[in-house]
Design an enzyme around this catalytic site. Structure first.
Site, PDB file in Angstrom:
ATOM      1  N   ARG A  28      46.220  27.007  36.075  1.00  0.00           N
ATOM      2  CA  ARG A  28      47.505  26.347  35.823  1.00  0.00           C
ATOM      3  C   ARG A  28      48.395  26.329  37.051  1.00  0.00           C
ATOM      4  NH1 ARG A  28      52.121  28.833  35.210  1.00  0.00           N
ATOM      5  NH2 ARG A  28      51.055  30.845  34.953  1.00  0.00           N
ATOM      6  N   CYS A 192      51.434  37.176  27.758  1.00  0.00           N
ATOM      7  CA  CYS A 192      50.111  37.540  28.268  1.00  0.00           C
ATOM      8  C   CYS A 192      49.600  38.764  27.513  1.00  0.00           C
ATOM      9  CB  CYS A 192      50.183  37.810  29.764  1.00  0.00           C
ATOM     10  SG  CYS A 192      50.625  36.365  30.746  1.00  0.00           S
ATOM     11  N   SER A 214      45.590  36.880  28.974  1.00  0.00           N
ATOM     12  CA  SER A 214      45.499  36.508  30.384  1.00  0.00           C
ATOM     13  C   SER A 214      45.981  37.682  31.211  1.00  0.00           C
ATOM     14  CB  SER A 214      46.362  35.275  30.661  1.00  0.00           C
ATOM     15  OG  SER A 214      46.408  34.975  32.042  1.00  0.00           O
ATOM     16  N   CYS A 215      45.183  38.086  32.187  1.00  0.00           N
ATOM     17  CA  CYS A 215      45.545  39.262  32.985  1.00  0.00           C
ATOM     18  C   CYS A 215      45.367  38.997  34.472  1.00  0.00           C
ATOM     19  CB  CYS A 215      44.691  40.463  32.588  1.00  0.00           C
ATOM     20  SG  CYS A 215      45.005  41.920  33.612  1.00  0.00           S
ATOM     21  N   ASP A 216      46.474  39.073  35.193  1.00  0.00           N
ATOM     22  CA  ASP A 216      46.468  39.061  36.654  1.00  0.00           C
ATOM     23  C   ASP A 216      46.132  40.485  37.087  1.00  0.00           C
ATOM     24  OD1 ASP A 216      47.054  39.163  39.343  1.00  0.00           O
ATOM     25  OD2 ASP A 216      49.079  38.351  39.162  1.00  0.00           O
ATOM     26  N   HIS A 254      41.563  37.899  35.699  1.00  0.00           N
ATOM     27  CA  HIS A 254      41.354  37.136  36.928  1.00  0.00           C
ATOM     28  C   HIS A 254      42.017  37.768  38.148  1.00  0.00           C
ATOM     29  CE1 HIS A 254      44.878  35.522  34.712  1.00  0.00           C
ATOM     30  NE2 HIS A 254      45.459  35.579  35.905  1.00  0.00           N
ATOM     31  N   LEU A 255      41.534  37.334  39.287  1.00  0.00           N
ATOM     32  CA  LEU A 255      42.142  37.622  40.585  1.00  0.00           C
ATOM     33  C   LEU A 255      42.435  36.282  41.250  1.00  0.00           C
ATOM     34  CD1 LEU A 255      39.725  40.447  41.746  1.00  0.00           C
ATOM     35  CD2 LEU A 255      42.170  40.760  41.290  1.00  0.00           C
ATOM     36  N   TYR A 256      43.617  36.149  41.804  1.00  0.00           N
ATOM     37  CA  TYR A 256      43.968  34.908  42.495  1.00  0.00           C
ATOM     38  C   TYR A 256      43.289  34.858  43.860  1.00  0.00           C
ATOM     39  CZ  TYR A 256      47.348  33.736  38.921  1.00  0.00           C
ATOM     40  OH  TYR A 256      47.920  33.394  37.724  1.00  0.00           O
TER      41      TYR A 256
END
Length: 311
Positions: A28, A192, A214-216, A254-256
């Protein structure tokens, strides 16, 4: 996880697996991520243990202020910014810039939020996010003619949770959630860390299962797991139980792609130490805890690792 194995190793292992084997996609935010779907970790809370990451500094006081803010049901960033907490500023700031065309800095925007109540009321609200759903979930009542109107007071899921744990500990319905489908479009960011389920053991131990859609993992997780553990401690104390465990389950973990430096630095470090959380006072209700009621001990983290936030 066995007591002899440091609790943080499972986190670092997940970070490594995502970075090496994760599915790379455009997300996104447009930044891009590598992710795995459906991951679980367990963290013991026995003997005052608290799952603070040690391979980088976690600003737990900021996380504490955020959790206490959630429990007030407030959705405006003004009380947070007044305490120096700026983790929610980006969303209303972006909205303000788009609406007005003013290239205002985050610092100047925050100063106006604190100084001007009317400005804060117009531009500082996040919509019906976490705390609103936790303690003021909308209820509707008959208005006649087959119509319904919104009730003046919503449903307090946290108060109901405490009551349920005290009076029916064996129930499998000790749940609260921030995922109100009807309100998602009005939120600055849909929740999240969205659904919490609690379980009372036969020996009086309280466990919490957090489902996070959703997890950063590089940035947000450190706050998410600390706050879940902290909330479990508070709930346990209010119900005359002891805190046993937090079970964390992530959907899209996820990892950016722009966090490569963070990942490289953190995976090169070795976790050490076992921080403890002490609660100094038991107030009459879970809504009356104060910042000064909490002390973290034996926390000697390694250096802070900075990384950009994807909005």
């Amino acid at each position: 996880m066995a007591d002899s194995i440091h609790y943080e190793l499972q986190y670092l292992d997940l970070m490594r697996r995502i970075w090496v084997d994760g599915d790379e996609r455009v997300d996104r935010t447009g930044v891009g991520t590598r992710s795995l779907f459906g991951e679980t970790m367990r963290f013991s809370l026995k003997d005052d243990a608290i799952p603070l990451l040690t391979t980088k500094r976690v600003y737990w006081k900021t996380a504490l202020r955020e959790l206490l803010w959630f429990l007030t049901g407030d959705t405006n960033i003004r009380p947070l910014v007044a305490q120096g907490v700026k983790i929610w500023t980006d969303w209303p700031l972006e909205k303000y810039r788009k609406a007005t065309g003013e290239a205002i800095s985050a610092t100047d925007f925050e100063a106006r939020i604190v100084a001007d109540a009317d400005f804060a009321a117009k531009w500082g609200d996040l919509g019906p996010v976490y705390g609103h759903q936790w303690v003021n979930w909308p209820r509707y009542e008959p208005a006649g003619g087959g119509l319904f109107r919104r009730a003046d007071h919503g449903y307090n899921q946290i108060a109901a949770l405490i009551d349920s744990l005290k009076n029916n500990p064996g129930s499998r319905r000790h749940i609260f959630t921030g995922w109100n489908v009807a309100d998602l479009d009005r939120m600055a960011l849909p929740p999240c860390h969205m659904t919490y389920q609690f379980h009372v053991r036969s020996d009086g131990g309280l466990s919490c299962l957090l489902f996070q859609r959703s997890c950063d993992l590089g940035l947000g997780f450190a706050f998410n797991i600390f706050e879940a553990a902290l909330l479990t401690r508070m709930v346990a104390e209010q119900c005359g139980l002891y805190a046993h465990e937090v079970v964390w389950t992530g959907g899209d973990v996820h990892l950016y792609l722009n966090h490569a430096e963070l990942v490289e630095q953190q995976l090169a470090r070795v976790p050490e130490g076992k921080p403890r959380l002490r609660i100094l006072r038991r107030p009459p209700s879970i809504f009356e805890y104060r910042f000064e009621d909490f002390v973290v001990e034996d926390y000697a983290p390694q250096a802070h690792i900075s990384a950009p936030v994807a909005v």
